[in-house]
Design a protein around this motif. Structure first.
Motif, short mmCIF file in Angstrom:
data_model
loop_
_atom_site.label_atom_id
_atom_site.label_comp_id
_atom_site.label_asym_id
_atom_site.label_seq_id
_atom_site.Cartn_x
_atom_site.Cartn_y
_atom_site.Cartn_z
N ALA A 191 104.75 -58.68 18.70
CA ALA A 191 104.28 -58.92 20.06
C ALA A 191 104.91 -57.96 21.05
CB ALA A 191 104.58 -60.36 20.46
N THR A 192 106.18 -57.63 20.83
CA THR A 192 106.83 -56.66 21.73
C THR A 192 106.18 -55.29 21.62
OG1 THR A 192 108.93 -57.86 21.53
CG2 THR A 192 109.02 -55.59 22.33
N GLY A 193 105.88 -54.83 20.42
CA GLY A 193 105.22 -53.54 20.25
C GLY A 193 103.85 -53.50 20.88
N ILE A 194 103.09 -54.58 20.70
CA ILE A 194 101.76 -54.63 21.31
C ILE A 194 101.86 -54.63 22.84
CG2 ILE A 194 99.71 -56.08 21.59
CD1 ILE A 194 100.05 -56.94 18.69
N GLY A 195 102.84 -55.37 23.37
CA GLY A 195 103.02 -55.38 24.82
C GLY A 195 103.41 -54.02 25.37
N VAL A 196 104.31 -53.33 24.66
CA VAL A 196 104.71 -51.99 25.11
C VAL A 196 103.53 -51.04 25.09
CG1 VAL A 196 106.10 -49.99 24.48
CG2 VAL A 196 107.14 -52.25 24.49
N ALA A 197 102.73 -51.10 24.03
CA ALA A 197 101.57 -50.20 23.94
C ALA A 197 100.55 -50.50 25.03
CB ALA A 197 100.94 -50.34 22.55
N GLY A 198 100.29 -51.78 25.27
CA GLY A 198 99.29 -52.13 26.28
C GLY A 198 99.72 -51.77 27.69
N ILE A 199 100.94 -52.14 28.05
CA ILE A 199 101.41 -51.85 29.41
C ILE A 199 101.57 -50.35 29.63
CG2 ILE A 199 103.27 -52.25 31.06
CD1 ILE A 199 103.78 -54.92 29.69
#
Length: 478
Positions: free
Chosen positions: A316-324
């Motif tokens: 979830a942290t990786g997906i959040g970093v990529a999205g933001i």
């Protein structure tokens, strides 16, 4: 001692305190009646006293006001009248300059400022006389002569006394600012530019701007004056935009193209000005960009820990970093491109195709200054833009070409029509040019009427018509 009888204690007040002791033995009503006339008399005496005091106070105030008015009338008569003679103003400026130059060692900043202020006062007092002389020349000369003087930048012939005073004040200010023992500061430079702007003498401004960037700083070492070299490319040696604008406006008012271009080269085009702009306007965005990854990582971690329960924390942290990061990258790039490539402020001078956006942002003040010069030297009517001729105009276009700029780019010029046509026809012609349709052609009726008819010819229809005529002729021959 004998105690007082309560019946003998009577009414005692201020009015009856002076009565004899025998009156205290009288009955209470008789004492009141006997003391009434004295109370009335005494009250009348006390009431008349404030009236006399008020009368005396008002009289003293009237005398004081009269004295103040007399003093105010006497003060203007004793104050000296300001100097208006051109020779006397020049003498005052030269005396101040001579006293300043006679100082040994490094003069104090207050002394330098006082000398420049003296020259500025003389220039400000002489400025209305110069404007009045120019107005008288324009009123007396013909319209064609005054227009030619404005176009060519020729000096307006004015009184030789005013010309001599202007030259003397200008030389006095230059002698003060160019003294090797004077440290060039932004305040002194602003005063000097204001002096030359009031006098209409911008010829020395480019040299003074270069002197501001390269002049050594005087310091005292071991009892002797030493001069420290300055870095002309340092941000601290940049000319302030307000001072550069004042100098450029003075050159434009004087119709001196060489001085205007020299001022632009000595202020806006220098690396010091670009570095100062980069420090002033680029520091905050750079700090925000440097701290952005930490903020993105913090938001992503908070999202993974508290706002979702379907994935593990690392995913979830990786997906959040990529999205933001993708959001900020896309939106920030579009905003930066829109900011650096907008052309609403451009009038006649634009960038050549292929100029990098960073150069456009760093050199925007230079382009705006050249745009101001082009608008001042060219035609004021928008529909005549591009018709200018002459060696100065051609040299200006070539100079801008060397600096990656275009003067009167065709695709950015306003669509306008000469005012010889009626307004309705001008609107129709302009709409036709904007839409890409051929311009309307004026045709007159056969009956000799003066009414004008607008007809838009379509090339496709004419081609079809010619083809039909050709086929008809071919059939007739066969």
């Amino acid at each position: 001692m004998r105690r007082a009888n309560p019946r003998q204690v009577g009414f005692i007040c201020h009015s009856c305190a002076s009565l004899p002791a025998q009156t205290s033995r009288q009955p209470f009503p008789s004492r009141i009646l006997s003391s009434a006339p004295r109370q009335i008399a005494q009250s009348s005496v006390w009431r008349s006293t404030p009236a006399r005091w008020a009368t005396s106070v008002s009289a003293s105030r009237a005398d004081a006001e009269a004295d103040a008015e007399a003093n105010e009338k006497a003060v203007p008569a004793s104050t000296p009248r300001p100097l208006t003679d051109a020779s006397q103003l020049a003498n005052v400026a030269e005396d101040s300059c001579n006293k300043f130059l006679s100082v040994d060692g490094i003069p104090a900043k207050q002394l330098t400022a006082a000398a420049l202020q003296s020259c500025l006062r003389a220039a400000s007092a002489l400025h209305p006389q110069l404007k009045r002389a120019e107005a008288q020349f324009k009123a007396s000369a013909s319209k064609l002569v005054s227009l030619g003087a404005e176009r060519t930048g020729a000096r307006v012939p004015i009184d030789a006394k005013l010309v001599d005073a202007t030259s003397r004040i200008s030389h006095a200010a230059y002698a003060i600012i160019s003294n090797p023992n004077v440290e060039m500061t932004p305040e002194f430079l602003e005063l000097y530019v204001a002096i030359q702007s009031q006098l209409g003498q911008p010829e020395s401004l480019p040299a003074v701007f270069e002197l501001y960037a390269k002049k050594p700083k005087p310091v005292v070492k071991n009892g002797q004056i030493a001069y420290l070299k300055q870095n002309p490319n340092a941000a601290s040696r940049a000319i302030e935009p307000a001072v550069a604008d004042m100098a450029l406006q003075a050159a434009i008012d004087a119709k001196n193209l060489d001085s205007a271009l020299g001022i632009i080269e000595a202020s806006y085009s220098l690396p010091a000005f670009k570095r100062q702009k980069l420090i002033k306007h680029g520091t905050a965005p750079a700090i925000g960009l440097a701290t952005l990854p930490f903020g993105i990582f913090g938001l992503s971690t908070a999202y993974a820990s508290y706002w979702q329960n379907t994935m593990d924390i690392s995913t979830a942290t990786g997906i959040g970093v990529a999205g933001i990061s993708g959001y900020f990258l896309v939106i920030g790039s579009l905003g930066m491109i829109a900011k650096l490539s907008h052309k609403d402020q451009m009038k006649r001078v634009t960038w050549t195709p292929g100029t990098p956006l960073r150069y456009r942002w760093l050199r925007e003040e230079e382009r705006a200054a050249l745009d101001k010069v082009a608008c001042a030297w060219g035609f004021k009517e928008p529909w005549r833009h591009g018709e200018e001729m002459g060696p100065e105009w051609e040299g200006l276009k070539e100079y801008m070409g060397y600096r990656q700029m275009l003067l009167d780019r065709v695709e950015f010029m306003e669509v306008s029509v000469a005012p010889s046509l009626p307004p309705q026809q001008q609107q129709q012609v302009g709409d036709a040019e904007r839409s890409g349709v051929p311009a309307p052609v004026q045709e007159k009726k056969d009956d000799g009427d003066d009414e004008v008819k607008l007809e838009i010819r379509d090339p496709q229809e004419e081609e079809d018509k010619d083809q039909a005529i050709f086929e008809h002729q071919l059939d007739s021959t066969t």
